[in-house]
Design an enzyme around this catalytic site. Structure first.
Site, PDB file in Angstrom:
ATOM      1  N   CYS A  92       1.057  -1.047  -0.112  1.00  0.00           N
ATOM      2  CA  CYS A  92       0.034   0.041   0.035  1.00  0.00           C
ATOM      3  C   CYS A  92       0.995   1.050  -0.029  1.00  0.00           C
ATOM      4  O   CYS A  92       1.435   1.442   0.959  1.00  0.00           O
ATOM      5  CB  CYS A  92      -0.913   0.088   1.170  1.00  0.00           C
ATOM      6  SG  CYS A  92      -1.858   1.551   1.375  1.00  0.00           S
TER       7      CYS A  92
ATOM      8  N   GLU B 241      -3.347   1.195  -6.801  1.00  0.00           N
ATOM      9  CA  GLU B 241      -2.351   0.246  -7.240  1.00  0.00           C
ATOM     10  C   GLU B 241      -1.962   0.338  -8.885  1.00  0.00           C
ATOM     11  O   GLU B 241      -3.002   0.608  -9.628  1.00  0.00           O
ATOM     12  CB  GLU B 241      -2.813  -1.165  -7.029  1.00  0.00           C
ATOM     13  CG  GLU B 241      -1.079  -1.983  -7.076  1.00  0.00           C
ATOM     14  CD  GLU B 241      -0.349  -1.731  -5.930  1.00  0.00           C
ATOM     15  OE1 GLU B 241       0.704  -1.025  -6.528  1.00  0.00           O
ATOM     16  OE2 GLU B 241      -0.551  -2.157  -4.452  1.00  0.00           O
TER      17      GLU B 241
END
Length: 274
Positions: free
Chosen positions: A2, A114
């Site tokens: 993350c 992402e």
């Protein structure tokens, strides 16, 4: 992993959702659709109130800096490298072992970003024709629109170069716990263009560990210190709760911020993405 996420929920909404007992309105953060490491973020934690005679842990909404600085660190620079903690080893790593035992938190988010390298771009890179392949960002978020409660750890670090009464004498920092990405179909798999990512694992092998509401109290409980017992809370959430969709490459620049960053695109900006 993350490395970027969105957090636009108002503190009043978070207070109701997480049953917050204490939060300081002066610490209110503006909505942030491009949260990056070293930024200030909201965290939910259970901890006795400083200066109170009551030792009872109180559910608080606090502002922490993303990038955990271990208490034993000589300087805070280490925090830049400590934005993620792997669920598989978090209980034994020197930087995370102590906070895992008693300083756990929840980091509320709308979802996380992402990046995926386009197949055509990757081929050019492998052939040496392109050094920096363009990547398509995806936004991953709960399919039902609920808050994405990421498992986190927090820690305090004392800057010994400053006097005790200095407002920056203590740093409060945090990290996001990550786990293996799901291989099960995304909740919106049927809506994704042919050849697109069908699961979170198709986007990236890691993902933030989302804790469902039934685990919030146990995760935040500072009296729960047995490593084996706490590790059981690191089990992945039920499959099929998340959806993912392509968003503008504008999010790749941390200086860009705004609700338009999480706007779903009809198709990836790179036609040859997959």
């Amino acid at each position: 992993m993350c490395g970027r996420y969105a957090a636009s929920r108002a503190p009043e909404d978070l207070a109701g959702l997480f049953e917050i007992e204490k939060w300081d309105p002066e610490e209110t953060l503006a909505p942030d659709w491009n949260v990056a490491p070293t930024k200030q973020v909201y965290a939910v934690l259970d901890r006795p109130v400083k200066g109170s005679d009551d030792p009872r842990p109180v559910r608080q909404l606090r502002v922490l800096k993303w990038g955990l600085v271990p208490g034993w660190a000589k300087n805070p620079d280490l925090g830049v490298k400590m934005i993620n903690a792997r669920a598989e080893t978090v209980h034994e790593k020197p930087a995370y072992r102590r906070p895992f035992a008693a300083r756990r938190c929840l980091l509320p988010a709308d979802g996380y970003y992402e990046w995926v390298t386009a197949t055509g771009e990757l081929k050019l890179e492998q052939e040496g024709k392109k050094k920096r392949p363009r990547k398509q960002p995806y936004f991953v978020t709960p399919a039902d629109g609920s808050v994405f409660a990421m498992a986190g750890l927090y820690e305090f670090w004392r800057d010994k170069t400053l006097p005790d009464d200095h407002p920056l004498a203590w740093w409060a920092t945090c990290t996001v716990v990550t786990t293996e990405a799901e291989t099960a179909p995304l909740a919106n798999a049927a809506e994704i263009a042919e050849g697109g990512p069908g699961s979170l694992a198709d986007i990236h092998p890691r993902m933030p560990l989302m804790l469902t509401p039934d685990r919030w109290d146990a995760w935040l409980d500072p009296s729960r210190t047995d490593a084996g017992e706490v590790r059981e809370l690191l089990a992945p959430p039920p499959e099929g709760l998340m959806r993912a969709f392509p968003v503008s490459t504008d999010v790749s620049n941390v200086r860009n911020n705004g609700a338009e960053l999480v706007k779903e695109l009809a198709a990836p900006e790179e036609e040859t993405l997959f």
